[in-house]
Write an enzyme that holds these catalytic residues in place. Structure first.
Site, PDB file in Angstrom:
ATOM      1  N   ASP A   1       7.115   4.925   0.077  1.00 46.44           N
ATOM      2  CA  ASP A   1       8.334   4.775   0.860  1.00 46.44           C
ATOM      3  C   ASP A   1       7.913   4.338   2.263  1.00 46.44           C
ATOM      4  O   ASP A   1       6.794   4.619   2.700  1.00 46.44           O
ATOM      5  CB  ASP A   1       9.069   6.117   0.907  1.00 46.44           C
ATOM      6  CG  ASP A   1      10.332   6.044   1.734  1.00 46.44           C
ATOM      7  OD1 ASP A   1      11.116   5.114   1.514  1.00 46.44           O
ATOM      8  OD2 ASP A   1      10.511   6.907   2.603  1.00 46.44           O
TER       9      ASP A   1
ATOM     10  N   ASP B   1       8.411  11.302   1.448  1.00 48.73           N
ATOM     11  CA  ASP B   1       8.547  12.514   2.267  1.00 48.73           C
ATOM     12  C   ASP B   1       9.963  13.044   2.353  1.00 48.73           C
ATOM     13  O   ASP B   1      10.197  14.088   2.958  1.00 48.73           O
ATOM     14  CB  ASP B   1       8.044  12.246   3.690  1.00 48.73           C
ATOM     15  CG  ASP B   1       8.989  11.343   4.466  1.00 48.73           C
ATOM     16  OD1 ASP B   1       9.683  10.526   3.830  1.00 48.73           O
ATOM     17  OD2 ASP B   1       9.022  11.458   5.704  1.00 48.73           O
TER      18      ASP B   1
ATOM     19  N   THR C   1       9.784   4.679   5.524  1.00 48.30           N
ATOM     20  CA  THR C   1      10.084   5.589   6.626  1.00 48.30           C
ATOM     21  C   THR C   1       9.431   6.952   6.408  1.00 48.30           C
ATOM     22  O   THR C   1       9.662   7.607   5.399  1.00 48.30           O
ATOM     23  CB  THR C   1      11.602   5.764   6.786  1.00 48.30           C
ATOM     24  OG1 THR C   1      12.196   4.488   6.981  1.00 48.30           O
ATOM     25  CG2 THR C   1      11.918   6.655   7.979  1.00 48.30           C
TER      26      THR C   1
END
Length: 758
Positions: A448, A646, A450
């Site tokens: 991912d 995250d 961000t």
């Protein structure tokens, strides 16, 4: 060359080593599910460094065994080892090693003169120390009995338990070999007249084997002692972490004065002062002061990290030269250190798929070895030279002793235990042993953007409106975004506040995951989100497309907003790339791993980031609920996929991937969905995890090859296959030495993982 039994009152001894040096053994014994004991779940670690939970012990080969005190495994008979982090008493208890050392000293002291007496006739000394054969037998009995019955009491007890529990194991074979040799020798001394001629040697004497029984016991104790010492090093990394935790803290009273209190009395919300050079007592956030904190014990990174008001700190890390005041946010079992120890303790009691082969062999191994020993005895009895019984007896015992199944059973779990401790030391937490094995085969890493490639703390860099007041629109947009959990929303709110603009009060707030947010403010509907989101709501954004494309080409994320159904402007938010990300991407590519980036950003923004970092493939405009689908597509193409993320929206993809990797700086949901957690949230940890996994699996293969090869070579040698051609036999004493050192060799090989460069 071995001596002919006719020249000695003892069984044939091989004075030639049978061409091997301390190889490994085969699997542990009959490990059926009926002996599953205790709970498999890990206990809470309690307050690290203070009131830890009760110490617990488990079996290295059977992690389902869990006990509240030291003892022996009811399945394989091995001594239980401390569970990582379940109490200071576990690591501190060395009573077993001290007891083994005492028994070893007695065994060595009595076995040396016993061997001298037994071997003297073989070198032509038929009456050593003036002792007649009959008297020599009594002296050997007096020397050998304490070794077998006292020093070897633990071995015989484990042998008896293996019969009672019907769980045949390594101690079944040792007990059979030692017990038969000792009882036969005892009868030969006490009642020699009851033995028929077939049991007598050429001089008419009945041979004794006290020296073989005593030396085997001594060597087994030596092996257990060395193994106990080596096993104590397997969780060394976790023990070092536990020792770093402080026991006290400076708590600030309401009036501002401070008091030193035990750590277990600290509660959430307490204000604590951390003085220069002290350890930070709990996880918290800095309220006042500034310093640099050494977090290497958690992250493995040697460079201290600057901390000021608002920054988070981790318990057991070391404060630098500044004095800081923190607010306790996580205490006891909730601290990061406690959670690390808890996760490692759980993981070390799981089984890797590669262990299944050893388990299958273990279920039948002891029975097969006993059968081979019986066949060996019969073959020598009917086909061997005189004295037939001596040859049959001693070779059968050699088979039983050399085949003791410990090394094969230890081959996998001991390497996994060391690897998990090594990983924890550098901030890599494996949820289970399977994760380590799977990590070896990873050829594609999906990330991912961000919070994974970037810091996850985006800042608004540009804000453009037309025909309306910029401050007024920013107040409206910030008002909507202040109820959003998205990092981009936080960036806009922070930008507004930094300009002294208070976000407006909103009503009827709604968030459409992956698209945008909307709310009512003073009767006007305010929309904030992607271009597609506004288009779905019937808002024309063509006026802003050129500016938006220019910002996206700079790897910025563009946010559109509309007020009252009309496009009001756009904002650009940039999330800085982590300093470690380029190095991490380069490291993964060196390992031959393909990197795929998933992001909800536009194609131009995604391509800009991919070009900047050298990412192989970028998938843009991906909605959170579709991330798992993209992982499935990669798996359908035959790729072994690790997913790193995250956020809460990453959880389904983390669960779908072959290996889910959570950033430790992210949400608890992501960490619970993943099988690997990077404590620092640094992508370089993925490269380290792959390197560690490959080294671990290579180490396990070495152990298994060593153990299988040992038995493939050792059992035939002990059975006497070299005797017809070369006249060589393997003495039970040499068999005992090889057996004792084999498991030590496996443990020592596993400890080499502590030297893997990560």
């Amino acid at each position: 060359m071995s001596q002919d039994p006719s020249h000695s009152s003892h069984a044939p001894h091989a004075h030639q080593r049978a061409g091997h040096s301390g190889a490994a053994e085969s699997a542990h014994g009959h490990a059926h599910a009926g002996h599953r004991q205790g709970a498999a779940s890990a206990p809470s670690t309690g307050t690290i460094g203070t009131a830890a939970t009760e110490a617990q012990w488990t079996c290295p080969m059977h992690p389902e065994i869990l006990r509240d005190a030291p003892g022996d495994c009811p399945i394989c008979g091995m001594a239980l080892v401390p569970v990582a982090g379940t109490g200071a008493g576990a690591e501190a208890d060395d009573s077993e090693s001290r007891d083994l050392a005492r028994r070893l000293r007695v065994g060595v002291a009595l076995s040396i003169p016993l061997v001298v007496l037994a071997m003297a006739p073989m070198i032509g000394i038929h009456e050593p120390f003036g002792l007649q054969p009959r008297a020599r037998g009594w002296v050997e009995m007096l020397l050998g009995t304490p070794v077998v019955l006292w020093a070897g009491k633990l071995i015989l007890h484990k042998f008896w338990l293996s019969l009672v529990h019907r769980a045949l194991n390594m101690y079944t074979l040792i007990g059979l070999g030692v017990g038969i040799a000792y009882l036969y020798s005892l009868a030969a001394v006490l009642a020699p007249g009851r033995f028929p001629q077939a049991f007598r040697e050429h001089d008419g004497a009945v041979g004794t084997y006290f020296e073989a029984a005593a030396v085997i016991v001594t060597l087994v104790i030596l092996g257990d002692f060395l193994q106990s010492r080596a096993m104590g090093q397997t969780s060394r990394a976790i023990q070092q972490l536990l020792k770093l935790a402080p026991n006290q803290a400076w708590r600030l009273r309401v009036d501002g004065t401070e008091e030193q209190v035990p750590l277990d009395t600290v509660a959430m919300g307490d204000r604590l002062r951390v003085k220069p050079g002290e350890k930070i007592p709990v996880d918290g956030v800095v309220l006042e002061g500034a310093s640099r904190v050494d977090e290497s014990m958690i992250t493995g990174e040697p460079v201290p990290v600057a901390k000021t008001a608002g920054d988070k700190v981790t318990g057991a890390t070391v404060n630098g030269n500044g004095s800081i005041t923190i607010r306790a946010e996580r205490v006891g079992a909730e601290t990061l250190l406690a959670r690390i120890v808890h996760m490692v303790g759980q993981a070390q009691r799981t089984r890797a798929p590669i262990q299944r082969l050893a388990d299958v062999i273990a279920a039948y191994f002891v029975q097969v070895v006993i059968a081979i020993a019986i066949v060996t005895a019969l073959a020598w009895w009917f086909l061997g030279p005189e004295p037939k019984f001596s040859y049959a007896f001693i070779n059968a015992i050699s088979v039983l002793i050399i085949a003791c199944p410990c090394a094969l059973g230890l081959a996998t779990p001991i390497s996994m235990t060391v690897a998990m401790g090594q990983g924890a030391r550098v901030g890599i937490l494996f949820r289970n042993a399977e994760a380590i094995e799977r990590m070896r085969d990873i050829d594609t890493v999906v990330v991912d953007k961000t919070g994974t490639l970037t810091l996850g703390r985006p800042a608004m860099t540009d804000f453009s409106v037309q025909g309306v007041s910029e401050n007024e629109v920013l107040a409206l947009v910030a008002g909507v975004e202040q109820l959003s959990e998205h990092p981009i929303g936080h960036a806009i709110v922070e930008a507004a506040r930094s300009r002294g603009i208070m976000p407006a009060a909103v009503e009827d707030f709604r968030a459409l995951n992956g698209w945008g947010v909307q709310a009512e403010i003073d009767g006007r509907r305010v929309l904030v989100g992607s271009r597609n989101f506004l288009a779905q709501q019937g808002v024309d954004t063509r006026h802003w497309e050129e500016q938006g494309d220019a910002w996206r080409a700079e790897a910025k994320t563009v946010v559109y907003f509309a007020v009252g159904g009309m496009a009001a402007g756009i904002a650009a938010v940039a999330d800085p790339i982590k300093e470690s990300t380029p190095e991490a991407i380069a490291g993964l590519r060196r390992l031959g791993v393909r990197i795929v980036m998933l992001t909800g950003d536009s194609r131009r923004t995604a391509d800009a980031v991919a070009r900047q970092l050298g990412i192989d493939e970028a998938l843009a405009d991906v909605l959170p609920e579709h991330k798992a689908d993209h992982v499935k597509l990669l798996q359908a193409d035959g790729r072994k996929v690790a997913m790193a993320g995250d956020g809460i929206n990453d959880a389904p993809a983390l669960a779908q991937a072959d290996v889910g990797i959570a950033m430790g700086t992210g949400t608890d949901v992501a960490m619970e969905s993943a099988t690997v957690t990077l404590v620092k949230g640094d992508l370089r940890g993925i490269e380290r995890a792959i390197v560690l996994s490959r080294a671990t699996m290579r180490n396990i293969r070495q152990n298994l090859l060593f153990a299988f090869g040992y038995n493939a070579l050792g059992i035939p040698l002990a059975a006497g296959v070299l005797y017809p051609a070369f006249g060589l036999l393997l003495s039970p004493m040499f068999a005992g030495a090889a057996m004792a050192m084999s498991s030590v060799s496996v443990v020592t090989n596993a400890l080499r993982l502590n030297r893997v460069k990560l």
